[in-house]
Write a protein that holds these residues in place. Structure first.
Motif, short mmCIF file in Angstrom:
data_model
loop_
_atom_site.label_atom_id
_atom_site.label_comp_id
_atom_site.label_asym_id
_atom_site.label_seq_id
_atom_site.Cartn_x
_atom_site.Cartn_y
_atom_site.Cartn_z
N VAL A 9 0.85 -1.26 -0.01
CA VAL A 9 -0.02 -0.07 -0.08
C VAL A 9 0.95 1.32 -0.13
N SER A 10 0.35 2.36 -0.50
CA SER A 10 1.18 3.59 -0.51
C SER A 10 0.14 4.77 -0.46
N GLY A 11 0.67 5.71 0.30
CA GLY A 11 0.04 7.11 0.23
C GLY A 11 -1.50 7.13 0.70
N ALA A 12 -1.73 8.31 0.76
CA ALA A 12 -3.03 8.73 1.32
C ALA A 12 -4.07 8.77 0.23
N ALA A 13 -5.43 8.34 0.61
CA ALA A 13 -6.40 8.49 -0.27
C ALA A 13 -6.95 9.80 -0.74
N PRO A 14 -7.26 10.19 -1.82
CA PRO A 14 -7.75 11.50 -2.40
C PRO A 14 -9.14 11.48 -2.05
N GLY A 15 -9.76 12.58 -1.99
CA GLY A 15 -11.07 12.73 -2.07
C GLY A 15 -11.73 13.16 -0.56
N TRP A 16 -10.98 13.54 0.10
CA TRP A 16 -11.54 14.09 1.69
C TRP A 16 -12.58 14.98 1.61
N PRO A 17 -13.47 15.06 2.49
CA PRO A 17 -13.64 14.10 3.50
C PRO A 17 -14.73 13.08 3.03
N GLY A 18 -14.98 12.88 1.74
CA GLY A 18 -15.99 11.87 1.01
C GLY A 18 -17.46 12.52 1.20
N ILE A 19 -18.21 12.05 0.34
CA ILE A 19 -19.59 12.55 0.39
C ILE A 19 -20.55 12.28 1.57
N ALA A 20 -21.59 12.95 1.91
CA ALA A 20 -22.35 12.96 3.07
C ALA A 20 -22.61 11.51 3.15
N SER A 21 -22.62 11.00 4.56
CA SER A 21 -22.74 9.67 5.11
C SER A 21 -24.05 9.46 5.47
N THR A 22 -24.72 7.98 5.20
CA THR A 22 -25.74 7.93 5.48
C THR A 22 -25.71 6.33 6.12
N TRP A 23 -26.97 5.78 6.70
CA TRP A 23 -27.15 4.19 7.06
C TRP A 23 -27.56 3.59 5.78
N THR A 24 -27.95 2.35 6.20
CA THR A 24 -28.43 1.52 5.17
C THR A 24 -29.97 1.47 5.06
N SER A 25 -30.33 0.53 4.25
CA SER A 25 -31.74 0.43 4.17
C SER A 25 -32.35 -0.37 5.26
N SER A 26 -33.61 0.06 5.71
CA SER A 26 -34.00 -0.77 6.76
C SER A 26 -34.69 -2.03 6.46
N ALA A 27 -34.47 -2.45 5.17
CA ALA A 27 -35.30 -3.77 4.65
C ALA A 27 -34.28 -4.87 5.13
N LYS A 28 -34.43 -5.16 6.38
CA LYS A 28 -33.60 -6.12 6.69
C LYS A 28 -33.98 -7.69 6.95
N ASP A 29 -33.02 -8.56 6.34
CA ASP A 29 -33.38 -10.13 6.31
C ASP A 29 -33.25 -10.71 7.51
N LEU A 30 -32.56 -10.26 8.62
CA LEU A 30 -32.47 -11.05 9.83
C LEU A 30 -31.67 -10.20 10.81
N VAL A 31 -31.99 -10.38 12.18
CA VAL A 31 -30.82 -9.82 13.02
C VAL A 31 -30.13 -10.88 13.79
N THR A 32 -28.94 -10.75 14.05
CA THR A 32 -28.14 -11.66 15.03
C THR A 32 -27.31 -11.09 15.96
N THR A 33 -27.23 -11.99 16.97
CA THR A 33 -26.39 -11.66 18.14
C THR A 33 -26.20 -13.05 18.87
N VAL A 34 -25.55 -13.15 20.05
CA VAL A 34 -25.59 -14.31 20.90
C VAL A 34 -25.98 -14.02 22.30
N PRO A 35 -26.86 -14.60 22.94
CA PRO A 35 -27.34 -14.31 24.43
C PRO A 35 -26.07 -14.95 25.20
#
Length: 780
Positions: A9-35
């Protein structure tokens, strides 16, 4: 395992700071964790991991972890292709197997949280001629895409303040790159070059993304979280060392152990599947550090248009209690107690709860909803009624504080259950009345008597405040009256006041022109009979005005004119929109049928069909013609929250109520006091916020205020003028009481107030017509 393979790898990426951020669609297939002690939660959507949470279910740290497959036939980002199948070993074990298939490739993914480490494992197997697999990781550390840092360093690393993650692979990465979203990220690399060309070393202080080319077609990825990059690296590598199969077996065993305590009655197979899945969903939304903290959803409604730090991954007291009742219904007593523990701990000094909060108890929004003050009382009383409080302490004190708050501030609430309007809602008022009654046996004598007196009075006045006769919908539905969704505060007209319609750009409507399902809870609570003419009347309007038949069955809108949902063209809700159908309301409507002796099974079957890929129940489903380009189909999930914990809770409660032939919320103390009939209160409680100008014959009168006062009063045109100081009564409420003998022989009580603490007069004279058995009396 070669997680430390060298990557150029080399160098710093161009394009700072990137486009406006969002989350993802709430159309979920499943949720997971462990008790287990592990503190990682994730949702799966579009066949990939998205919105990964750590160290609580209220703190999302990753937007998504997806894949690109590239080969002779071109490159494919799998979440966009969306050609996949998802399966589970059983509905209550959220360890998915996801198979993506496309032109010239097949990718199998198996997911498992690590039960003893803060790590999510993803086993992958890619087959196809000349194809390579690339992992794309979009950090959103600290609950936002802003000010994140990404670096290629013995894996893919990201950090921000005191949160860090590492994505490691047991086969290592052949190449890797860090970039800014929308400019130098991995997707842009492929979009520009049709292959991976960039190998930037880091991208700092922006909306960042990471991509790595997997060095083998079969292996395991480990996504680890810690306070430092070094800690995240240690956990990820430790989990890889343990091995995917061993981790998955341990996770499976943890879910099997929890599931052993669930009691689901015999029911058709599809309904039974949904019941076990719903139980898992409820448990999956509980905290680890803060047991009993049940968030509303591991999703952000319309998240792909928002960078909200809140979303639905917050604890709403109402939603948490609804879920706790469902857990109790299926036999999970200890889990129910955990929620009550949590509610005791997070109750505020004045007896109320925050509108919602982070899992650690910090408030997020600051509104007050009196149903959220009464519901914990119902939950504690239900556990006590079943002799299931165990060694739990502090719950009677919690009840006393909550009931004190309800008594001082009810019956009107600053917000209704939809968090939109102030006023008197049949739902909230019903919760308050039931809470007062079931709390009484756990209160001291004076408070006991006062709570029951106030409950009787509010119960008798319930229709005066929330039921209209011969109004907007009466003629159309052939009825003489109906309950409204909510009445305006009495000082603003009550049933004759106007209600602002949220999310509708400043519109409003008369209270009598808005219908909701709020009154149906009165039957579940034991306050009104299911065959009461007024309930039956309102059900006709609900069915005709709010019910919509979809290809999967009937669902209901919250109220006519609702603005919380997609626009007419399917565009995401953006502060305005059109309210859609809520599957949980199908469950509420079904409870009424149950109490009328009608089998609610068709409603349960309907709810199982208004679901996502694996059976998750959404907040809302689409109610118009299909819009394929936006993924909107009639009777199927919209872009609102999915799963909605409250909806899964409603499904379970309906299923158990069908089996037991009574709602879980129905308490014996309420049932025995009212027998589902409107009472005649021995004492009427007059307050400036809830005044009345006529007192029926044979009733005592209690004039009340939260501040000490002198009552200056007379009778029949200010004759026999006298002054009486208020007395402190239960819950620090000040009052002057007139027994029936005190007002016998008089027609009108005239009065006003002097407040010694602020040295002021009320400035208004008040008058109450004293009822007579022969002349009758009007109410207001």
């Amino acid at each position: 395992m070669d997680t430390q393979q060298a990557v150029d790898v080399s160098g710093a990426a161009p394009g700072w700071p990137g486009i406006a951020s969002t989350w993802t669609s709430s159309a979920k297939d499943l949720v997971t964790t462990v008790p287990s002690p592990s503190r990682v939660w994730a949702s799966i959507g579009h066949g990939i991991l998205n919105e990964v949470y750590w160290p609580s279910a209220g703190e999302p740290q990753v937007r998504d972890l997806g894949f690109i497959v590239a080969g002779p036939g071109g490159w494919h980002e799998l979440k966009r292709v969306a050609r996949y199948r998802l399966s589970l070993p059983s509905p209550c074990i959220p360890l998915p197997r996801i198979v993506h298939e496309g032109d010239g490739y097949r990718l199998e993914l198996n997911l498992s949280p690590d039960p003893i480490r803060d790590v999510m494992l993803v086993a992958f197997r890619l087959t196809g001629t000349g194809v390579k697999l690339y992992a794309l990781l979009a950090p959103h550390l600290g609950g936002s895409g802003l000010h994140n840092n990404a670096r290629v360093a013995n894996g893919l690393v990201a950090w921000k303040d005191s949160v860090a993650l590492q994505l490691a692979a047991d086969c290592g990465f052949s190449r890797a790159s860090a970039g800014y979203v929308g400019y130098s990220d991995g997707w842009q690399d492929f979009a520009n070059h049709a292959r991976m060309e960039w190998t930037f070393a880091e991208a700092l202080n922006g909306n960042v993304a990471l991509m790595g080319e997997l060095a083998a077609s079969t292996g395991v990825l480990a996504l680890g979280f810690a306070e430092t990059p070094e800690g995240a690296c240690t956990l990820a590598r430790s989990s890889l060392s343990e091995g995917f199969d061993a981790v998955q077996r341990s996770c499976d065993a943890a879910w099997q152990a929890w599931t052993a305590g669930i009691a689901i009655p015999d029911t058709p197979e599809r309904v039974r599947y949904e019941a076990y899945l719903s139980a898992m969903v409820l448990k999956a939304h509980e905290g680890r550090t803060y047991p009993g903290a049940l968030i509303a959803s591991l999703s952000i409604p319309w998240g792909n248009t928002s960078d909200s730090t809140g979303g639905y991954h917050l604890v709403w007291t109402r939603d948490a209690v609804e879920a706790a009742f469902a857990l109790l219904a299926i036999g999970c007593v200890e889990d129910t107690r955990h929620t009550l523990d949590y509610l005791i701990a997070t109750q505020r000094a004045d007896g109320s709860w925050s509108q919602n909060s982070y899992p650690d108890g910090r408030p997020f929004w600051t509104g007050i909803q009196l149903d959220e003050v009464g519901l914990p009382v119902l939950l504690a009383a239900k556990l006590a009624e079943r002799g299931a409080t165990g060694a739990l302490t502090g719950w009677t004190e919690m009840i006393a504080r909550a009931i004190g708050y309800v008594a001082r501030n009810g019956p009107g609430s600053p917000q209704d259950r939809w968090e939109e309007n102030a006023g008197i809602s049949p739902f909230t008022l019903g919760i308050e009345i039931a809470a007062l009654v079931c709390a009484a046996e756990h209160l001291a004598d004076e408070e006991n008597a006062y709570a029951l007196s106030l409950a009787d009075y509010w119960n008798e006045r319930l229709e005066d405040w929330t039921y209209v006769e011969n109004e907007t919908f009466s003629e159309a539905f052939g009825i003489d009256g109906y309950y409204v969704r909510i009445a305006a505060p009495l000082c603003k007209g009550g049933l004759r006041g106007r209600i602002d319609i949220a999310n509708r750009a400043g519109s409003s409507a008369p209270a009598f022109a808005l219908i909701g399902m709020e009154c149906l809870y009165l039957v579940r609570l034991g306050l009104r009979d299911a065959r009461d003419r007024r309930i039956v009347n309102t059900a006709k309007v609900i069915d005709g005005l709010l019910g919509v038949r979809t290809p999967h069955g009937i669902a209901y809108r919250r109220y006519n004119g609702d603005g919380y949902g997609e626009h007419e063209n399917g565009a995401p809700f953006d502060g305005t929109g059109v309210g859609r159908l809520w599957p949980l309301l199908t469950g509420e409507r079904a409870h009424l049928d149950l109490m009328q002796g009608i089998d609610p099974l068709p409603y349960l079957e309907t709810m199982t069909q208004m679901t996502g890929v694996s059976g998750l129940i959404p907040e809302q489903v689409w109610d118009a013609d299909p819009i394929p380009g936006r993924g909107l189909e009639p009777g199927k999930p919209t872009g609102s929250a999915m799963p909605l914990v409250w909806a899964h809770a409603e499904f379970l409660k309906l299923l158990i109520a069908r089996h037991q032939r009574r709602p879980i919320e129905l308490l014996s103390s309420v049932e025995q006091r009212y027998h589902a009939q409107q009472p005649e209160a021995a004492t009427w409680h007059w307050r400036q916020a809830q005044p009345f100008d006529a007192l029926p014959a044979g009733r005592a009168l209690l004039i009340e205020n939260l501040e000490p006062f002198w009552l200056h009063y007379g009778f029949d045109g200010w004759h026999d003028v006298a002054d009486r100081p208020s007395q402190v009564r239960a819950f620090s409420i000040h009052g002057v009481r007139f027994d029936t003998a005190d007002i016998a022989g008089h027609s009108v009580l005239d009065f006003t107030f002097y407040f010694p603490q602020s040295q002021r007069w009320a400035g208004t004279d008040f008058h109450i017509l004293l009822g007579d058995a022969d002349t009758g009396v009007s109410r207001s």
